[in-house]
Scaffold this motif. Structure first.
Motif, PDB file in Angstrom:
ATOM      1  N   VAL B 142       0.843  -1.207   0.000  1.00 42.59           N
ATOM      2  CA  VAL B 142       0.000   0.000   0.000  1.00 42.59           C
ATOM      3  C   VAL B 142       0.877   1.255   0.000  1.00 42.59           C
ATOM      4  O   VAL B 142       0.624   2.210  -0.738  1.00 42.59           O
ATOM      5  N   LEU B 143       1.942   1.227   0.807  1.00 42.97           N
ATOM      6  CA  LEU B 143       2.840   2.388   0.867  1.00 42.97           C
ATOM      7  C   LEU B 143       3.511   2.626  -0.489  1.00 42.97           C
ATOM      8  O   LEU B 143       3.620   3.774  -0.944  1.00 42.97           O
ATOM      9  N   ALA B 144       3.956   1.551  -1.118  1.00 46.79           N
ATOM     10  CA  ALA B 144       4.606   1.701  -2.431  1.00 46.79           C
ATOM     11  C   ALA B 144       3.631   2.319  -3.431  1.00 46.79           C
ATOM     12  O   ALA B 144       3.993   3.230  -4.194  1.00 46.79           O
ATOM     13  N   LYS B 145       2.383   1.863  -3.421  1.00 45.14           N
ATOM     14  CA  LYS B 145       1.394   2.428  -4.337  1.00 45.14           C
ATOM     15  C   LYS B 145       1.113   3.893  -3.990  1.00 45.14           C
ATOM     16  O   LYS B 145       0.987   4.738  -4.867  1.00 45.14           O
ATOM     17  N   TRP B 146       1.005   4.152  -2.704  1.00 41.15           N
ATOM     18  CA  TRP B 146       0.734   5.526  -2.261  1.00 41.15           C
ATOM     19  C   TRP B 146       1.871   6.449  -2.697  1.00 41.15           C
ATOM     20  O   TRP B 146       1.630   7.544  -3.220  1.00 41.15           O
ATOM     21  N   MET B 147       3.115   6.028  -2.488  1.00 43.24           N
ATOM     22  CA  MET B 147       4.256   6.874  -2.858  1.00 43.24           C
ATOM     23  C   MET B 147       4.270   7.097  -4.369  1.00 43.24           C
ATOM     24  O   MET B 147       4.468   8.209  -4.845  1.00 43.24           O
ATOM     25  N   ALA B 148       4.081   6.002  -5.104  1.00 45.06           N
ATOM     26  CA  ALA B 148       4.146   6.119  -6.563  1.00 45.06           C
ATOM     27  C   ALA B 148       3.013   7.003  -7.093  1.00 45.06           C
ATOM     28  O   ALA B 148       3.215   7.799  -8.006  1.00 45.06           O
TER      29      ALA B 148
END
Lengths: 83, 214
Positions: B142-148
């Motif tokens: 989720v964090l990776a998607k949020w950052m991207a």
């Protein structure tokens, strides 16, 4: 500044930590940064805007990292595909 | 008597060898290759055995990942993920928002109407597979998607495979999630309006019209 990497089965791992104002520590941070980019990772810096909204900023080189950033998070590059 | 018999046996053996030599050598090569293949399989199985699924390790990883996610997103986003298991991110256009699920496609929808737009299939596989799996913990995904998404929405959307809603996400489930999100935001707004609660929020949930999702 801390360089973190998201890792399966572990959560984040601290790759390097140091003060960018100390040349030796900055060099170690730069080396770790390059190593992760060479491994195909994406790098992002979590930031907070003046209105309180939080977001991230993608960086492609150590020079793009804000000097006052507390951490840079590396994560595998996105790949489209079925789950 | 013995001598002719012996000579015949030797000649027969030589002839037989000449006839079967090619097949025998081929069979020997096959056996050799098969043994190497099985040894390789056994070696790989041994490697996987050493890093096989460990629920305790995965739970610890997820705990770490949730702590990191919490430190990166704002209070409202964290509460959203904690309470609903999803994260809503506003798009660069006010008529588009995204719902991030762990290890599922990102959903694009119109927050004002609840209309579903697309689902974006994207993954962040770590091919180094440190513990045998390329899959990040849920909160890290989720964090990776949020950052991207928050850093470079266009790039992530370009990298993803786009499909109409329903390809992998259950449309009814998604509509239900959006309704839950709307109720959840309504309750938070209600609490915010109550002075005695002392609750303050800031950030992405403040956009008007966001609670009218179907």
């Amino acid at each position: 500044m801390k360089l973190l990497r998201l890792k399966p089965g572990h959560g984040e791992v601290v790759l390097a930590e140091g003060d960018v104002e100390v040349p030796a520590e900055e060099a170690a941070l730069i080396e770790a940064f390059r190593r992760e980019l060479d491994a195909g990772m994406w790098a992002a810096v979590p930031t907070e805007r003046g209105d309180g909204r939080r977001e991230a900023e993608m960086v492609r080189s150590f020079g793009e990292v804000p000097r006052d950033a507390e951490r840079v998070i590396f994560f595998p590059r996105a790949a489209g595909g079925a789950f | 008597m013995l001598l002719p018999l012996g000579a015949t046996a030797i000649v027969a053996t030589v002839l037989l060898w000449e006839l079967c030599r090619t097949r025998l050598l081929g069979a020997l090569a096959w056996v050799h290759a098969e043994m190497r293949r099985r040894l390789e399989l056994r070696r790989r199985a041994g490697g996987e055995w050493q890093v096989r699924y460990d629920p305790g390790r995965e739970r610890r990883a997820e705990r770490r990942a949730r702590a990191l996610l919490r430190s990166c997103v704002n209070e409202e986003e964290w509460a959203m993920y904690r309470d609903l298991g999803l994260l809503r991110v506003w798009g660069s256009s006010s008529s588009c928002a995204y719902v991030i699920y762990p290890h599922r496609p990102i959903l694009a929808y119109v927050p004002q109407t609840g209309a579903l737009l697309n689902e974006y299939c994207v993954a962040f596989p770590d091919h180094s597979r440190p513990y045998g799996s390329a899959r990040l913990p849920d909160a890290d995904d989720v964090l990776a998607k949020w950052m991207a998404l928050t850093a470079d929405e266009g790039r992530l959307v370009a990298e993803a495979n786009m499909h109409l809603p329903g390809r992998q996400l259950d449309v009814e489930q998604v509509r239900d999630d959006l309704a839950r999100l709307a109720r959840w935001e309504g309750e938070r707004l209600g609490r915010r309006a109550t002075p005695s609660s002392g609750w303050r929020s800031r950030g992405v949930g403040d956009r008007p019209g966001s609670v009218r999702a179907a």
